[in-house]
Design an enzyme around this catalytic site. Structure first.
Site, PDB file in Angstrom:
ATOM      1  N   ASN A  48       0.810  -1.213   0.000  1.00 21.42           N
ATOM      2  CA  ASN A  48       0.000   0.000   0.000  1.00 21.42           C
ATOM      3  C   ASN A  48       0.846   1.267   0.000  1.00 21.42           C
ATOM      4  O   ASN A  48       0.378   2.327  -0.420  1.00 21.42           O
ATOM      5  CB  ASN A  48      -0.954   0.004   1.200  1.00 21.42           C
ATOM      6  N   ASP A 101       1.174   1.310  -9.678  1.00 19.87           N
ATOM      7  CA  ASP A 101      -0.140   0.668  -9.579  1.00 19.87           C
ATOM      8  C   ASP A 101      -0.080  -0.776 -10.053  1.00 19.87           C
ATOM      9  O   ASP A 101      -0.833  -1.634  -9.576  1.00 19.87           O
ATOM     10  CB  ASP A 101      -1.154   1.458 -10.416  1.00 19.87           C
ATOM     11  N   ASP A 104       2.157  -3.077  -7.200  1.00 19.91           N
ATOM     12  CA  ASP A 104       1.771  -3.224  -5.797  1.00 19.91           C
ATOM     13  C   ASP A 104       1.250  -4.638  -5.510  1.00 19.91           C
ATOM     14  O   ASP A 104       1.496  -5.196  -4.431  1.00 19.91           O
ATOM     15  CB  ASP A 104       0.748  -2.164  -5.368  1.00 19.91           C
ATOM     16  N   ARG A 109       2.387 -10.151  -3.092  1.00 21.39           N
ATOM     17  CA  ARG A 109       2.691 -11.582  -3.095  1.00 21.39           C
ATOM     18  C   ARG A 109       4.108 -11.852  -2.594  1.00 21.39           C
ATOM     19  O   ARG A 109       4.356 -12.866  -1.955  1.00 21.39           O
ATOM     20  CB  ARG A 109       2.485 -12.143  -4.511  1.00 21.39           C
ATOM     21  N   HIS A 123      -8.030   0.319  -5.663  1.00 22.13           N
ATOM     22  CA  HIS A 123      -9.155   0.887  -6.394  1.00 22.13           C
ATOM     23  C   HIS A 123      -9.486   2.294  -5.894  1.00 22.13           C
ATOM     24  O   HIS A 123      -9.922   3.141  -6.679  1.00 22.13           O
ATOM     25  CB  HIS A 123     -10.386  -0.014  -6.267  1.00 22.13           C
ATOM     26  N   ASP A 126      -7.089   4.572  -7.605  1.00 25.53           N
ATOM     27  CA  ASP A 126      -7.453   4.655  -9.022  1.00 25.53           C
ATOM     28  C   ASP A 126      -8.652   5.578  -9.229  1.00 25.53           C
ATOM     29  O   ASP A 126      -8.702   6.346 -10.202  1.00 25.53           O
ATOM     30  CB  ASP A 126      -7.777   3.270  -9.570  1.00 25.53           C
TER      31      ASP A 126
END
Length: 424
Positions: A48, A101, A104, A109, A123, A126
């Site tokens: 994040n 974007d 991330d 992972r 989101h 975005d």
């Protein structure tokens, strides 16, 4: 009061990201670059943080518009625009945003932090970026404060709403051969570069003249010789129509496969045109003069408040997706704009002056109050959702940490390195 029910919190643990990326550009060109780029980030950096860093680049671009083109937000409207070199920084900032974007999810992972919070956060950023890029792109294309910019805002938000609606009903994110997050962003980056080289007035060049097609009588008979910027808007309309069709096809197939009603999801599209109608009605109100807000410094604040309300709306849709809660039909944040639109249209509705916006100064106060309330409400939404998800799942938002069974914080285990090259 939180946004997630107890059952919704329980469903967070069932969440699993699913996505389909059909972009050839993403698969063969950008993904290898992103796979390399994520390795430059230490594994102690939370996903994040990368997402937020990308958004900060866009916010910096917006700040540069305000600083280097103050007349755009004044009564004059700013005929010349910012210095040409500013457009190159916008191109760089947007490309960095796209890259961050894209990686991330890979970082999530790598660090074992993949989950519903990441999708919510991604989101949300975005959604905010969408409105900011509309304002910046409108400036770069020399559309400025006009109905073309309003149309661009409506189309951009419509594409985002469609993607979110599609993900809610299918359970996975679809990126088409031409999608906003990939090709769309790179197209805007290219527009910024051209504006930096030739200036924004270049886009006023008649398209048929620029291409030499004005010499062909058959074409000039049926195609108006409008500016390049207007043809770009027409191209955006074609892309929107294509996305509407493909999104519904995906939803239709998913509903048929699951045995659900295939046409019922169409009702969930209705909230979006309703919100657009509210904003357009406010912008076109007959108070003082037609399109008073459109041609004043209040245009950008109103677009920003619209964008914040939209971010709240689609944020609740994504939240409903990851928590398997009912679709959010109504958003109370619309009420403030609805009051503004109805009040400003009193001369048209009841042939009387507005109750609240009866002077230019009152219009200014009311619009900036709308912006402030929209900002506070969206920040509150983000804070409550992040708090609920992190507390329930025992994770941190901006650090790579998890809680063990005793409730003590520990570093998240680095996992799934083999899949780091896959796009989230």
């Amino acid at each position: 009061m939180g946004y997630i029910s107890p059952d919704g919190l329980a469903n967070l643990k069932k969440y699993a990201y699913k996505g389909v990326d059909k972009s050839l550009l993403s698969r063969y060109v950008l993904n290898p670059f992103w796979t390399w780029l994520v390795t430059l980030w230490p594994t102690w950096v939370a996903p994040n943080v990368i997402t937020l860093s990308g958004l900060c680049m866009v916010l910096l671009n917006f700040a540069m518009l305000i600083y280097y083109d103050p007349e755009y937000l004044s009564e004059k409207g700013g005929a010349d625009g910012p210095p040409h070199w500013v457009y190159f920084t916008w191109a760089a900032g947007l490309f960095i945003y796209q890259s961050f974007d894209a990686i991330d999810g890979k970082q999530a992972r790598r660090t074992g932090m993949a989950g519903p919070l990441g999708e919510m956060f991604d989101h949300g950023c975005d959604a905010l970026n969408t409105t900011l890029e509309v304002i910046l792109t409108g400036r770069a294309l020399n559309l400025s404060r006009s109905w073309w910019t309003v149309a661009s805002q409506s189309a951009a938000l419509a594409n985002f709403y469609l993607t979110t609606w599609e993900e809610y009903h299918t359970g996975q994110l679809y990126l088409a051969v031409f999608s906003g997050p990939v090709e769309g962003i790179l197209l805007i980056v290219g527009l910024y570069v051209v504006s930096g080289i030739l200036g924004p007035t270049f886009w006023d060049t008649p398209a048929l003249t620029f291409t030499g097609l004005e010499k062909i009588p058959f074409i000039t008979k049926y195609v108006p010789n409008k500016g390049l910027n207007e043809f770009i808007m027409a191209f955006g309309a074609v892309v929107l129509a294509f996305n509407i069709i493909t999104s519904y096809i995906n939803v239709y197939k998913a509903k048929i496969a699951s045995g659900d009603k295939a046409f019922q999801p169409l009702w969930h599209l209705l909230p979006f045109p309703l919100t657009v109608a509210i904003q357009v009605a406010w912008l076109s109100s007959p108070s003082f003069s037609r399109s008073f807000i459109l041609n004043s410094p209040l245009f950008v604040p109103l677009l920003c408040s619209w964008g914040l309300q939209f971010a709240h709306q689609v944020g609740r849709m994504i939240l409903a997706h990851v928590t398997k809660q009912p679709f959010p039909w109504w958003d109370w944040m619309w009420m403030w704009s609805l009051i503004g639109a109805v009040d400003a249209n009193m001369p048209r509705l009841l042939n009387r002056a507005p109750f609240i916006q009866h002077s230019p100064e009152n219009v200014k106060i009311f619009i900036f109050a709308t912006l402030a309330i929209s900002l506070v409400s969206y920040v509150r939404f983000c804070a409550l959702v992040i708090n609920d998800i992190t507390n329930y799942l025992g994770i941190a938002c901006f650090t790579v940490r998890k809680k063990d069974e005793s409730g003590a914080w520990k570093k998240a285990q680095i996992v799934d390195k083999a899949n780091v090259g896959k796009r989230q």
